[in-house]
Motif scaffolding. Sequence first.
Motif, PDB file in Angstrom:
ATOM      1  N   GLY A   6      -0.694  14.701 -17.201  1.00  0.00           N
ATOM      2  CA  GLY A   6       0.245  13.966 -18.039  1.00  0.00           C
ATOM      3  C   GLY A   6      -0.269  12.582 -18.384  1.00  0.00           C
ATOM      4  O   GLY A   6      -1.365  12.175 -17.986  1.00  0.00           O
ATOM      5  N   ASP A   7       0.554  11.854 -19.101  1.00  0.00           N
ATOM      6  CA  ASP A   7       0.153  10.536 -19.596  1.00  0.00           C
ATOM      7  C   ASP A   7       0.206   9.445 -18.527  1.00  0.00           C
ATOM      8  O   ASP A   7      -0.345   8.363 -18.712  1.00  0.00           O
ATOM      9  N   GLY A   8       0.860   9.712 -17.417  1.00  0.00           N
ATOM     10  CA  GLY A   8       0.990   8.669 -16.386  1.00  0.00           C
ATOM     11  C   GLY A   8       2.117   7.717 -16.728  1.00  0.00           C
ATOM     12  O   GLY A   8       3.035   8.078 -17.445  1.00  0.00           O
ATOM     13  N   PRO A   9       2.060   6.493 -16.225  1.00  0.00           N
ATOM     14  CA  PRO A   9       0.991   5.879 -15.425  1.00  0.00           C
ATOM     15  C   PRO A   9       0.967   6.405 -13.991  1.00  0.00           C
ATOM     16  O   PRO A   9       1.940   6.978 -13.518  1.00  0.00           O
ATOM     17  N   HIS A  10      -0.172   6.189 -13.329  1.00  0.00           N
ATOM     18  CA  HIS A  10      -0.319   6.550 -11.923  1.00  0.00           C
ATOM     19  C   HIS A  10      -0.704   5.291 -11.139  1.00  0.00           C
ATOM     20  O   HIS A  10      -1.451   4.446 -11.642  1.00  0.00           O
ATOM     21  N   VAL A  11      -0.189   5.197  -9.931  1.00  0.00           N
ATOM     22  CA  VAL A  11      -0.438   4.030  -9.081  1.00  0.00           C
ATOM     23  C   VAL A  11      -0.635   4.491  -7.651  1.00  0.00           C
ATOM     24  O   VAL A  11      -0.451   5.669  -7.326  1.00  0.00           O
ATOM     25  N   ARG A  12      -1.015   3.537  -6.800  1.00  0.00           N
ATOM     26  CA  ARG A  12      -1.093   3.851  -5.372  1.00  0.00           C
ATOM     27  C   ARG A  12       0.270   4.364  -4.908  1.00  0.00           C
ATOM     28  O   ARG A  12       1.296   3.744  -5.158  1.00  0.00           O
ATOM     29  N   GLY A  13       0.228   5.479  -4.186  1.00  0.00           N
ATOM     30  CA  GLY A  13       1.464   6.119  -3.764  1.00  0.00           C
ATOM     31  C   GLY A  13       1.803   7.325  -4.611  1.00  0.00           C
ATOM     32  O   GLY A  13       2.755   8.046  -4.283  1.00  0.00           O
ATOM     33  N   CYS A  14       1.049   7.564  -5.707  1.00  0.00           N
ATOM     34  CA  CYS A  14       1.254   8.753  -6.541  1.00  0.00           C
ATOM     35  C   CYS A  14       1.417   9.970  -5.638  1.00  0.00           C
ATOM     36  O   CYS A  14       0.595  10.221  -4.748  1.00  0.00           O
ATOM     37  N   TRP A  15       2.456  10.734  -5.864  1.00  0.00           N
ATOM     38  CA  TRP A  15       2.811  11.788  -4.904  1.00  0.00           C
ATOM     39  C   TRP A  15       1.728  12.851  -4.777  1.00  0.00           C
ATOM     40  O   TRP A  15       1.542  13.410  -3.689  1.00  0.00           O
ATOM     41  N   ILE A  16       0.997  13.119  -5.837  1.00  0.00           N
ATOM     42  CA  ILE A  16      -0.055  14.132  -5.755  1.00  0.00           C
ATOM     43  C   ILE A  16      -1.268  13.593  -5.011  1.00  0.00           C
ATOM     44  O   ILE A  16      -1.837  14.258  -4.137  1.00  0.00           O
ATOM     45  N   VAL A  17      -1.678  12.381  -5.343  1.00  0.00           N
ATOM     46  CA  VAL A  17      -2.805  11.777  -4.631  1.00  0.00           C
ATOM     47  C   VAL A  17      -2.478  11.675  -3.145  1.00  0.00           C
ATOM     48  O   VAL A  17      -3.324  11.951  -2.286  1.00  0.00           O
ATOM     49  N   ASP A  18      -1.243  11.305  -2.822  1.00  0.00           N
ATOM     50  CA  ASP A  18      -0.827  11.236  -1.435  1.00  0.00           C
ATOM     51  C   ASP A  18      -0.932  12.601  -0.748  1.00  0.00           C
ATOM     52  O   ASP A  18      -1.375  12.713   0.398  1.00  0.00           O
ATOM     53  N   LEU A  19      -0.510  13.658  -1.447  1.00  0.00           N
ATOM     54  CA  LEU A  19      -0.597  14.997  -0.861  1.00  0.00           C
ATOM     55  C   LEU A  19      -2.039  15.391  -0.589  1.00  0.00           C
ATOM     56  O   LEU A  19      -2.353  15.959   0.459  1.00  0.00           O
ATOM     57  N   VAL A  20      -2.925  15.078  -1.530  1.00  0.00           N
ATOM     58  CA  VAL A  20      -4.338  15.415  -1.335  1.00  0.00           C
ATOM     59  C   VAL A  20      -4.907  14.664  -0.141  1.00  0.00           C
ATOM     60  O   VAL A  20      -5.684  15.217   0.651  1.00  0.00           O
ATOM     61  N   LEU A  21      -4.520  13.408   0.014  1.00  0.00           N
ATOM     62  CA  LEU A  21      -5.079  12.561   1.071  1.00  0.00           C
ATOM     63  C   LEU A  21      -4.298  12.689   2.398  1.00  0.00           C
ATOM     64  O   LEU A  21      -4.649  12.054   3.380  1.00  0.00           O
ATOM     65  N   GLY A  22      -3.224  13.458   2.367  1.00  0.00           N
ATOM     66  CA  GLY A  22      -2.446  13.646   3.587  1.00  0.00           C
ATOM     67  C   GLY A  22      -1.615  12.447   3.964  1.00  0.00           C
ATOM     68  O   GLY A  22      -1.302  12.235   5.132  1.00  0.00           O
ATOM     69  N   LYS A  23      -1.217  11.639   2.970  1.00  0.00           N
ATOM     70  CA  LYS A  23      -0.375  10.469   3.221  1.00  0.00           C
ATOM     71  C   LYS A  23       1.088  10.835   3.018  1.00  0.00           C
ATOM     72  O   LYS A  23       1.409  11.786   2.302  1.00  0.00           O
ATOM     73  N   GLU A  24       1.962  10.060   3.626  1.00  0.00           N
ATOM     74  CA  GLU A  24       3.407  10.341   3.519  1.00  0.00           C
ATOM     75  C   GLU A  24       4.134   9.152   2.910  1.00  0.00           C
ATOM     76  O   GLU A  24       3.687   8.036   3.020  1.00  0.00           O
TER      77      GLU A  24
END
Length: 256
Positions: A238-256
């Motif tokens: 999608g068009d975003g925007p994306h920032v730190r905490g993005c739910w998908i990036v967090d899932l990939v990195l194992g962050k909550e």
Amino acid sequence: MPLLVSVYKGYTVTADEWRHHERLVGSNNTEEAWLACTAADDLLSRAADLHYRRGNHELSERKLRLFGCACCRLLWLQIPAAASRAAVVAAERYADGSVGEGELAAACEAAAEFRLSTEYSKNAPTWAAASIARGVDDEWLYRTHISDIIEAVLKAIEYRPFGFDTEMMEATLCQLFRDIFGNPFRPVAFSPSWRTATAITLAAQMYESRDFGAMPILADALQDAGCNSAEVLDHCRGDGPHVRGCWIVDLVLGKE
């Protein structure tokens, strides 16, 4: 949740306060209302409402803090003081466990002292930056600070336009909130098999650099790993925007 007195982390929620919450959010907290919401503070209230009603759906203090940081970074060039910017950076680092409460508290105190100085006492971006590190131990209190940050950002736009009008900024804040918290009505069962070395490397690079231009490439990597979730792939592409905490990036990195 019935209109009865309850206790949340030691804070007593009275029947009157819950009725006020019901008037603000409404009893019809649906996916349609979530997606149509155009006010960031209302999204925050709706997310909190789901937390109350679904005891297992907790708002993440880390994500709230990163949302506040993202709000501040929208006006980064208008935050005049090094101390104020340092508070935002400290809050980001605290969110990821890189600094402790002592360093965060010190950064917040320095930013607050600057905010209270005569020259900058009414500077809305500085107010937001000084507020970001508050609420270290108390998630309930921290949600109050997030509301303060949203208000400060919108006031900054109202009194000193920075290329946004208020309606555009509200829309941007809502986009940031949804980027971080996703769609709570469509939770994704993220398979560990999707966390390939390529996906993790891409996600980590974007997280550290704050440059999320590779999100479509991350979508390709996840799809190659077997991901067929429309929610995940569409968000990445999608068009975003994306920032730190993005739910998908967090899932990939194992962050909550």
